[in-house]
Design a protein around this motif. Structure first.
Motif, PDB file in Angstrom:
ATOM      1  N   SER A  55       0.855  -1.190   0.000  1.00 29.61           N
ATOM      2  CA  SER A  55       0.000   0.000   0.000  1.00 29.61           C
ATOM      3  C   SER A  55       0.888   1.236   0.000  1.00 29.61           C
ATOM      4  CB  SER A  55      -0.914   0.014   1.236  1.00 29.61           C
ATOM      5  OG  SER A  55      -0.229   0.449   2.394  1.00 29.61           O
ATOM      6  N   PRO A  56       0.300   2.395  -0.240  1.00 23.29           N
ATOM      7  CA  PRO A  56       1.054   3.629   0.007  1.00 23.29           C
ATOM      8  C   PRO A  56       1.226   3.841   1.505  1.00 23.29           C
ATOM      9  CG  PRO A  56      -1.209   4.140  -0.616  1.00 23.29           C
ATOM     10  CD  PRO A  56      -1.040   2.659  -0.786  1.00 23.29           C
ATOM     11  N   VAL A  57       2.085   4.775   1.851  1.00 21.89           N
ATOM     12  CA  VAL A  57       2.327   5.100   3.254  1.00 21.89           C
ATOM     13  C   VAL A  57       1.428   6.254   3.671  1.00 21.89           C
ATOM     14  CG1 VAL A  57       4.017   6.013   4.893  1.00 21.89           C
ATOM     15  CG2 VAL A  57       4.715   4.289   3.233  1.00 21.89           C
ATOM     16  N   TRP A  58       0.573   6.000   4.642  1.00 29.40           N
ATOM     17  CA  TRP A  58      -0.123   7.077   5.341  1.00 29.40           C
ATOM     18  C   TRP A  58       0.404   7.039   6.770  1.00 29.40           C
ATOM     19  CZ3 TRP A  58      -5.995   6.784   3.659  1.00 29.40           C
ATOM     20  CH2 TRP A  58      -6.061   6.936   2.266  1.00 29.40           C
ATOM     21  N   TYR A  59       1.680   7.373   6.891  1.00 31.53           N
ATOM     22  CA  TYR A  59       2.485   7.182   8.097  1.00 31.53           C
ATOM     23  C   TYR A  59       2.691   5.697   8.374  1.00 31.53           C
ATOM     24  CZ  TYR A  59       2.497  12.127   8.938  1.00 31.53           C
ATOM     25  OH  TYR A  59       2.707  13.465   8.793  1.00 31.53           O
ATOM     26  N   GLU A  60       1.670   4.881   8.281  1.00 37.21           N
ATOM     27  CA  GLU A  60       1.810   3.432   8.335  1.00 37.21           C
ATOM     28  C   GLU A  60       0.995   2.852   7.187  1.00 37.21           C
ATOM     29  OE1 GLU A  60      -0.285   0.975  10.927  1.00 37.21           O
ATOM     30  OE2 GLU A  60      -1.452   2.559  11.879  1.00 37.21           O
ATOM     31  N   MET A  61       0.495   1.629   7.339  1.00 37.45           N
ATOM     32  CA  MET A  61      -0.425   1.076   6.347  1.00 37.45           C
ATOM     33  C   MET A  61      -1.643   1.983   6.200  1.00 37.45           C
ATOM     34  SD  MET A  61      -0.791  -3.001   7.085  1.00 37.45           S
ATOM     35  CE  MET A  61       0.356  -4.184   6.408  1.00 37.45           C
ATOM     36  N   GLN A  75      -2.360 -17.498   9.933  1.00 46.52           N
ATOM     37  CA  GLN A  75      -1.806 -17.976   8.670  1.00 46.52           C
ATOM     38  C   GLN A  75      -0.836 -19.154   8.844  1.00 46.52           C
ATOM     39  OE1 GLN A  75      -2.838 -16.693   5.482  1.00 46.52           O
ATOM     40  NE2 GLN A  75      -4.417 -16.076   6.968  1.00 46.52           N
ATOM     41  N   LYS A  76      -0.556 -19.532  10.087  1.00 47.38           N
ATOM     42  CA  LYS A  76       0.176 -20.765  10.402  1.00 47.38           C
ATOM     43  C   LYS A  76       1.519 -20.877   9.674  1.00 47.38           C
ATOM     44  CE  LYS A  76      -4.191 -23.131  11.319  1.00 47.38           C
ATOM     45  NZ  LYS A  76      -5.101 -24.248  10.994  1.00 47.38           N
ATOM     46  N   GLY A  77       2.240 -19.766   9.672  1.00 46.27           N
ATOM     47  CA  GLY A  77       3.596 -19.783   9.124  1.00 46.27           C
ATOM     48  C   GLY A  77       3.703 -19.512   7.638  1.00 46.27           C
ATOM     49  N   LYS A  78       2.605 -19.217   6.972  1.00 46.22           N
ATOM     50  CA  LYS A  78       2.645 -18.975   5.522  1.00 46.22           C
ATOM     51  C   LYS A  78       3.632 -17.845   5.209  1.00 46.22           C
ATOM     52  CE  LYS A  78      -0.995 -19.399   3.069  1.00 46.22           C
ATOM     53  NZ  LYS A  78      -2.329 -19.264   2.440  1.00 46.22           N
ATOM     54  N   PRO A  79       4.505 -18.028   4.216  1.00 48.40           N
ATOM     55  CA  PRO A  79       5.472 -16.976   3.886  1.00 48.40           C
ATOM     56  C   PRO A  79       4.789 -15.765   3.251  1.00 48.40           C
ATOM     57  CG  PRO A  79       5.608 -18.756   2.289  1.00 48.40           C
ATOM     58  CD  PRO A  79       4.682 -19.230   3.368  1.00 48.40           C
ATOM     59  N   ALA A  80       5.323 -14.599   3.576  1.00 53.99           N
ATOM     60  CA  ALA A  80       4.749 -13.354   3.078  1.00 53.99           C
ATOM     61  C   ALA A  80       5.848 -12.306   2.953  1.00 53.99           C
ATOM     62  CB  ALA A  80       3.652 -12.860   4.017  1.00 53.99           C
ATOM     63  N   PHE A  81       5.533 -11.252   2.241  1.00 53.89           N
ATOM     64  CA  PHE A  81       6.409 -10.083   2.169  1.00 53.89           C
ATOM     65  C   PHE A  81       5.525  -8.850   2.102  1.00 53.89           C
ATOM     66  CE2 PHE A  81       5.719 -11.556  -2.190  1.00 53.89           C
ATOM     67  CZ  PHE A  81       5.325 -10.397  -2.851  1.00 53.89           C
ATOM     68  N   CYS A  82       6.091  -7.691   2.373  1.00 53.11           N
ATOM     69  CA  CYS A  82       5.306  -6.467   2.268  1.00 53.11           C
ATOM     70  C   CYS A  82       6.125  -5.381   1.584  1.00 53.11           C
ATOM     71  CB  CYS A  82       4.772  -6.005   3.620  1.00 53.11           C
ATOM     72  SG  CYS A  82       5.990  -5.712   4.891  1.00 53.11           S
ATOM     73  N   PHE A  83       5.422  -4.417   1.026  1.00 46.09           N
ATOM     74  CA  PHE A  83       6.072  -3.341   0.279  1.00 46.09           C
ATOM     75  C   PHE A  83       5.198  -2.102   0.326  1.00 46.09           C
ATOM     76  CE2 PHE A  83       3.364  -5.631  -2.641  1.00 46.09           C
ATOM     77  CZ  PHE A  83       2.799  -4.675  -3.470  1.00 46.09           C
ATOM     78  N   CYS A  84       5.805  -0.964  -0.009  1.00 41.17           N
ATOM     79  CA  CYS A  84       5.041   0.282  -0.018  1.00 41.17           C
ATOM     80  C   CYS A  84       5.681   1.278  -0.971  1.00 41.17           C
ATOM     81  CB  CYS A  84       4.957   0.888   1.392  1.00 41.17           C
ATOM     82  SG  CYS A  84       6.543   1.458   2.050  1.00 41.17           S
ATOM     83  N   THR A  85       4.909   2.274  -1.341  1.00 42.88           N
ATOM     84  CA  THR A  85       5.430   3.461  -2.010  1.00 42.88           C
ATOM     85  C   THR A  85       5.115   4.649  -1.112  1.00 42.88           C
ATOM     86  OG1 THR A  85       3.376   3.757  -3.290  1.00 42.88           O
ATOM     87  CG2 THR A  85       5.158   2.495  -4.328  1.00 42.88           C
ATOM     88  N   HIS A  86       5.928   5.693  -1.227  1.00 43.86           N
ATOM     89  CA  HIS A  86       5.809   6.778  -0.250  1.00 43.86           C
ATOM     90  C   HIS A  86       6.359   8.082  -0.807  1.00 43.86           C
ATOM     91  CE1 HIS A  86      10.180   6.813   0.637  1.00 43.86           C
ATOM     92  NE2 HIS A  86      10.081   5.542   0.305  1.00 43.86           N
ATOM     93  N   GLY A  87       6.041   9.174  -0.117  1.00 41.46           N
ATOM     94  CA  GLY A  87       6.581  10.478  -0.465  1.00 41.46           C
ATOM     95  C   GLY A  87       7.878  10.741   0.268  1.00 41.46           C
ATOM     96  N   GLY A 110      10.633 -10.616   3.819  1.00 44.05           N
ATOM     97  CA  GLY A 110      11.311  -9.368   3.494  1.00 44.05           C
ATOM     98  C   GLY A 110      10.337  -8.245   3.208  1.00 44.05           C
ATOM     99  N   TRP A 111      10.893  -7.071   2.969  1.00 47.46           N
ATOM    100  CA  TRP A 111      10.076  -5.885   2.696  1.00 47.46           C
ATOM    101  C   TRP A 111      10.924  -4.879   1.925  1.00 47.46           C
ATOM    102  CZ3 TRP A 111      11.116  -7.926   7.502  1.00 47.46           C
ATOM    103  CH2 TRP A 111      12.152  -7.325   8.224  1.00 47.46           C
ATOM    104  N   ASP A 112      10.261  -4.010   1.204  1.00 45.42           N
ATOM    105  CA  ASP A 112      10.986  -2.973   0.460  1.00 45.42           C
ATOM    106  C   ASP A 112      10.049  -1.817   0.160  1.00 45.42           C
ATOM    107  OD1 ASP A 112      13.120  -1.701  -0.755  1.00 45.42           O
ATOM    108  OD2 ASP A 112      13.622  -3.399  -2.053  1.00 45.42           O
ATOM    109  N   LYS A 113      10.640  -0.670  -0.205  1.00 46.87           N
ATOM    110  CA  LYS A 113       9.862   0.552  -0.433  1.00 46.87           C
ATOM    111  C   LYS A 113      10.476   1.343  -1.578  1.00 46.87           C
ATOM    112  CE  LYS A 113      12.416   3.222   3.082  1.00 46.87           C
ATOM    113  NZ  LYS A 113      13.380   2.184   3.477  1.00 46.87           N
ATOM    114  N   TRP A 114       9.627   2.166  -2.208  1.00 46.59           N
ATOM    115  CA  TRP A 114      10.076   3.020  -3.304  1.00 46.59           C
ATOM    116  C   TRP A 114       9.379   4.370  -3.208  1.00 46.59           C
ATOM    117  CZ3 TRP A 114       8.484  -2.023  -3.699  1.00 46.59           C
ATOM    118  CH2 TRP A 114       9.502  -2.945  -3.946  1.00 46.59           C
ATOM    119  N   TYR A 115      10.102   5.421  -3.610  1.00 47.41           N
ATOM    120  CA  TYR A 115       9.503   6.747  -3.634  1.00 47.41           C
ATOM    121  C   TYR A 115       8.419   6.809  -4.707  1.00 47.41           C
ATOM    122  CZ  TYR A 115      13.049   8.660  -0.527  1.00 47.41           C
ATOM    123  OH  TYR A 115      13.832   8.922   0.566  1.00 47.41           O
TER     124      TYR A 115
END
Length: 320
Positions: A55-61, A75-87, A110-115
């Motif tokens: 999601s975009p960043v509104w300070y958080e999700m 989710q019993k251990g199911k693998p996941a990742f998260c990402f965001c775009t932000h100002g 893991g997780w990652d973000k982009w402007y």
């Protein structure tokens, strides 16, 4: 192996990232489905071996994404990742999002973000981060998707996968104070919105009902319900999406933007400049427009001065 990417996006930044992550996952051998948040149900996750949340960043999700995650069963251990775009200020996102996913039983790989460019009525146009996400950002999103695919495949095979340490916030005092004021506030920092029934095209038009972040709007009842208060929207999350989507201007700020942020005045932010200059020195931000070209005297509403200011995103290319 099947992967699901669930995302929320208003102006397209996060959607672009989600699509590139999709391509990276495919390059790692995954079958991938990309789903806009409002089209996703909790039970949909049962059919997938790997889940991405963005999601975009509104300070958080964004609040709708946070509520979605909080609604999920274990989710019993199911693998996941998260990402965001932000100002400019993403530092609370992962320190809050990653533990929230872990509390739901996800194994976060893991997780990652982009402007991304910011399109907010009283913010400068062009914004400080205009031009992002660019080709380089999207190349990075592809690489992130491929990495998550490779890690997810190894995890599903029962191999030992080195997980990253939980993220910690890294915020300047001014940045932290702004976030606390926003998240702990009781009013929309961009102004209370009201609806003019004389200008409203309902039932012919129901765009603000379909796209309300929190599902507040219902004009079929008596009296009609609009916004967080029923007769106005003063949502503390600062969302003004319905105003931007309204084709007639029926939804408008109680205090006109011309009064709240008069065009021609300097609407630059010392905080934003400070945060981005620091990020640039650390090699985390690539400035695509000089700061003196930022529209500090031309807020978004004054440039996009006809309705609608934005149009809903098309999801047709999400699963190409």
């Amino acid at each position: 192996m099947k992967a699901l990417i669930v995302y929320y996006s208003q102006t397209g930044n996060t959607q672009k990232a989600a699509r590139k992550i999709r391509d990276g996952l495919k390059a790692a051998g995954w079958e991938v489905y990309v789903s806009l948040l409002k089209n996703t149900k909790a039970e949909d996750l049962e059919d997938y071996d790997l889940v991405g949340i963005g999601s975009p960043v509104w300070y958080e999700m964004t609040p709708n994404m946070r509520l979605f995650v909080e609604s999920l069963p274990d989710q019993k251990g199911k693998p996941a990742f998260c990402f965001c775009t932000h100002g400019t200020m993403p530092d609370l996102y992962f320190p809050l999002a990653v533990p929230r996913l872990m509390q739901k039983g996800f194994t976060v790989l893991g997780w990652d973000k982009w402007y991304g460019n910011c399109s907010i009525q009283i913010f400068p146009e062009p914004y400080y981060t205009a031009g992002h996400p660019d080709e380089k950002d999207l190349e990075d999103a592809f690489a992130f998707g491929k990495k998550m695919g490779e890690m997810g495949a190894a995890y599903c095979r029962g191999e030992n996968v080195e997980l990253p340490k939980s993220p910690m916030p890294n915020m300047m005092p001014m940045h932290a104070n702004a976030a606390i004021d926003h998240l702990g506030g009781f009013h929309n920092v961009h102004g209370k919105l009201v609806r003019d029934p004389e200008k409203c095209l309902y039932p012919k038009c129901h765009i603000c009902i379909d796209h309300c972040t929190m599902g507040y709007n219902d004009y079929s009842c008596d009296p009609p319900k609009y916004g967080s208060e029923g007769n106005c929207c003063d949502d503390r999350h600062g969302c003004t999406y319905c105003e931007m989507l309204c084709p007639t201007g029926a939804i408008h700020p109680e205090i006109p933007y011309e009064q709240a942020a008069p065009a021609g005045q300097d609407h630059g932010s010392e905080l934003f400049c400070m945060v981005l200059e620091k990020a640039e020195k650390e090699g985390k931000f690539r400035r695509l427009i000089p700061f003196d070209k930022v529209g500090t005297k031309t807020p978004f509403y004054s440039v996009h001065n006809t309705h609608p200011r934005l149009k809903p995103l098309s999801t047709k290319a999400d699963n190409e």
